[in-house]
Enzyme design. Structure first.
Site, PDB file in Angstrom:
ATOM      1  N   HIS A  69      25.800  -6.416 -61.568  1.00 55.80           N
ATOM      2  CA  HIS A  69      25.103  -7.193 -62.601  1.00 55.80           C
ATOM      3  C   HIS A  69      23.907  -7.954 -62.037  1.00 55.80           C
ATOM      4  O   HIS A  69      23.051  -8.378 -62.798  1.00 55.80           O
ATOM      5  CB  HIS A  69      26.076  -8.095 -63.382  1.00 55.80           C
ATOM      6  N   ASP A 121      32.021  -4.354 -59.446  1.00 52.95           N
ATOM      7  CA  ASP A 121      30.721  -4.975 -59.719  1.00 52.95           C
ATOM      8  C   ASP A 121      29.847  -5.055 -58.459  1.00 52.95           C
ATOM      9  O   ASP A 121      29.630  -6.121 -57.917  1.00 52.95           O
ATOM     10  CB  ASP A 121      30.963  -6.370 -60.312  1.00 52.95           C
ATOM     11  N   SER A 170      27.148 -15.085 -57.567  1.00 50.71           N
ATOM     12  CA  SER A 170      27.337 -13.666 -57.782  1.00 50.71           C
ATOM     13  C   SER A 170      26.742 -12.899 -56.625  1.00 50.71           C
ATOM     14  O   SER A 170      25.608 -13.159 -56.228  1.00 50.71           O
ATOM     15  CB  SER A 170      26.653 -13.227 -59.069  1.00 50.71           C
TER      16      SER A 170
END
Ligand code: ARG
Ligand code: GLU
Length: 711
Positions: free
Chosen positions: A83, A219, A628
């Site tokens: 992402h 991810d 992230s």
């Protein structure tokens, strides 16, 4: 009995050692180092941050200012989340080359794809410059005087700070402006896309699974840093070479189990851990709900239209993800705050603070703060809501309104200063082009009707979609032809512009100034409150709020119990992917090849000792947006996971970290390698990495603390 007592002590210690916190990497010696080692770490403060020798921090890069990435080979190979690379993957995708849907793997250096504007920034060194930054600041100064003196002071330091020509320097405020640190940085701007799994792996579970556990998302995506002939930062050039890093992370094939130490090293964006109770109440009871409603109204249309057309799906993929992500997070924050009784708890804490004020004779100095907060927030609340709702409608969800907003800014600039006409046209042209690159008029009209209906229910005119020039790029650009007078006339004759202009004017003329005016004293009081807290209750645990600078957070692998009688195990497996599989579903489809590998149990060296492939795991590391892509590092400095999310009930950790229910979610590195190797067949990338077995070798190694490196 004695055993029980020891066990009890152990438990108490465990809890007190897991209170969260995002710590400054250059200040770990002492308290943090001890705490980390008590949780199982074998790393010293210098292993993590060292200015004279290479250390873990040299492998950690700020990815495009919003995510984290880490170097995993001596040829500048970099790992981050799917992402985080989503925008880049999307920008290389088309109906013919649908990398979002099918994934992308460069099989050699030539195939790697350049990305304009993308950068990775490393921290060379960190310096406390509080004394110079706050020099000559006095209590009697107004807030504006203080701020302008601080920026004068910091600018002077920045100007003379020693650095190499290819490096940059910047300062940042910590502890709400009670401390200042200076960072020397290196920013690499030739970053190429190396690989990404298909969305059905990289975003498996999509919005339904976002922010929740059990999770089964792979991810991750991979990039490579390129440098000039001297291994220094450079703009894109085909002559650039893969970057040779000062440090890269070895990858452990032994994984983690419950209770193992982990540390997450990255660039957390923003937290507000020291808010008064009244602020938490305002945010969760009044502020969040209206913004949740606006995003929900927009998503209703976007989700539907994306399912109906592949073209729309590709165009809106990033935007939808951005809108949906915070929409769901805010709901989780509200849930967690409610469930953990955070407002009440904060009031109890405030009573303690007030009592200590009295005991220490500091009432005169700080006694006004809490009641002042109550008064200021009451006054600020309505304008804060209205201000944010405007931004949600005009800048976040609806594109036609965004185009009129940009046009308004340019129109006003030209009215004030006609000489900048050409520059204004250029800026607006760029903005219109970038919006139109991923624009669908029909979708946007649906969004407009839904969100405007919340913002100004008596003023929704969707007829403008049939009349305005803005919904088509060519006709929109025609509005900008001619001299200043003509451009202004054209804009004002446009139906959408005429509709939006009074609402935008209201924002600039009243909403925004009033918002700024009422927000400023709150910010100033928050600075004072932070000073007061540290003076009045000096034994509490204070870490600076996240501010997009490099931080260390640590904890252990742990499950959690979100509800009565429910306990989540800390590790999920590939079996769970197959359990969730819904053929053809836009969220839970699984690629056939992955199913085949699962059925053949073709796991290579990536299975756990139980024979299953681990996918995700939970930890007590205190993380937030910006973390992230951060590496999860084991007790010996090896990469074991890739941080990408938090559990829903724990998203309140931005205001209220609660070790009982706050957990971060990481992808197990063995799943990443399994996908790269077995699914994508990109064995050459595995060959670049350094794979290690720290646990298997453990028995041979001497156990216990590693001594600090002596220089
Ligand atoms: N919740 C994670 C984060 O805050 C992952 C977001 C990925 N986007 C999504 N809509 N699934 O970034
Ligand atoms: N997914 C988030 C990000 O983009 C990290 C999750 C979180 O907020 O903790 O940074």
């Amino acid at each position: 009995m004695r055993f029980l007592k020891i066990l009890f002590l152990f438990v108490v210690f465990q809890v007190s050692a897991q209170q969260g916190g995002m710590w400054i990497p250059s200040l770990l010696e002492g308290m943090n180092e001890d705490e980390m080692q008590s949780l199982g770490s074998k790393l010293t403060a210098q292993d993590i941050y060292d200015v004279n020798n290479s250390s873990l921090k040299d492998a950690i890069g700020h990815f495009n200012g919003g995510c984290t990435s880490e170097v995993i080979s001596d040829q500048g190979l970099v790992l981050t989340n799917h992402h985080c690379g989503f925008g880049q993957i999307q920008s290389h995708s088309s109906l013919e080359n649908d990398y979002l849907k099918d994934g992308f793997w460069a099989m050699n250096l030539e195939d790697e794809l350049p990305n304009e504007g993308l950068y990775i920034e490393f921290i060379v060194s960190i310096h406390d410059v509080s004394e110079v930054a706050l020099k000559s600041i006095t209590e009697t100064m107004t807030e504006t005087e203080k701020q302008s003196l601080i920026s004068k002071n910091t600018n002077a330091v920045l100007k003379t700070w020693p650095k190499e020509s290819w490096q940059d320097v910047k300062t940042k405020a910590f502890y709400e402006g009670n401390q200042y640190f200076l960072f020397v940085t290196e920013r690499f701007e030739d970053i190429r896309l190396v690989g990404a799994p298909p969305t059905s792996i990289g975003k498996f579970g999509s919005d339904t699974d976002n922010w929740v556990f059990p999770r089964h998302t792979g991810d991750f995506s991979m990039f490579r840093i390129y440098a000039d002939a001297n291994n220094r930062p450079a703009k894109y050039s085909k002559d650039n070479k893969p970057y040779k890093p000062k440090h890269y992370l070895p990858i452990s094939l032994d994984g983690v189990e419950e209770g193992d130490f982990t540390m997450v090293f990255g660039f957390p964006g923003t937290t507000s851990e020291y808010l008064p109770a009244v602020a938490i109440e305002h945010i969760t009871k009044e502020f969040n709900p209206t913004n949740i409603a606006i995003r929900e109204a927009a998503l209703k249309v976007i989700d539907q239209k994306m399912k109906e057309s592949d073209d729309v799906r590709i165009k809106y993929a990033s935007k939808q993800a951005r809108i949906a992500n915070s929409w769901k997070r805010w709901i989780g924050v509200n849930l967690g705050i409610e469930k953990s009784n955070a407002v009440e708890q904060r009031r109890t804490f405030e009573a303690t603070f007030t009592k200590a004020l009295k005991e220490k004779g500091l009432e005169e100095k700080y006694g006004h703060i809490l009641s002042e907060f109550d008064k200021l927030y009451k006054d600020f609340a309505p304008i804060n809501i209205k201000h944010r709702n405007f931004i949600e409608v005009f800048l976040t969800t609806n594109e036609l309104m965004q185009m009129t907003f940009r046009a308004y800014q340019v129109e006003q600039a030209i009215i004030d200063n006609p000489e900048i006409l050409e520059r204004g046209k250029e800026v607006l042209t760029g903005q219109l082009q970038s919006i139109h690159k991923n624009f669908d008029s029909d979708l946007d009209k649906g969004v407009f009707e839904n969100v405007m209906n919340i913002y100004q229910p008596n003023n929704v005119n969707s007829l403008i979609y049939g009349e305005t020039a803005f919904t088509n790029l060519d006709s929109a650009l025609q509005l900008l032809e001619g001299d200043a007078e003509t451009v202004i006339k054209n804009l004002n004759n446009d139906a959408a512009y005429a509709y939006a202009k009074p609402i935008i004017a209201e924002f600039f003329n009243t909403l925004n100034p009033e918002y700024q005016e009422k927000n400023a004293p709150i910010t100033a009081l928050q600075t004072q409150y932070m000073t007061a807290l540290m003076e009045v209750l000096p034994n509490e645990r204070y870490f600076p709020d996240a501010n997009s600078t490099l931080r260390v957070t640590y904890g252990q692998v742990r499950g959690y119990s979100p509800r009565d009688a429910v306990y989540y195990e800390p590790v999920s497996y590939l079996d769970g992917v197959i359990e969730k599989y819904i053929p053809g579903d836009y969220e839970f489809d699984v690629p056939q090849k992955l199913i085949d590998l699962y059925e053949a149990k073709d796991y290579g060296q990536y299975a756990d000792s139980n024979g299953k492939v681990p996918v995700c795991f939970l930890g007590t590391n205190h993380t937030t947006g910006g973390n992230s892509g951060s590496p999860a590092i084991d007790a010996e400095g090896n990469l074991v996971g890739l941080n990408f999310d938090r559990v829903w009930e724990g998203t309140m950790s931005d205001m209220n970290y609660d070790p009982e229910i706050c957990r971060n979610i990481m992808v197990d590195l063995r799943y990443v390698l399994f996908i790269v190797d077995k699914y994508a067949g990109a064995q050459h990338l595995i060959d670049e990495m350094t794979l290690v077995h720290p646990k298997k070798n453990d028995s041979k190694k001497k156990k216990g603390r590693r001594k600090s490196k002596k220089k």
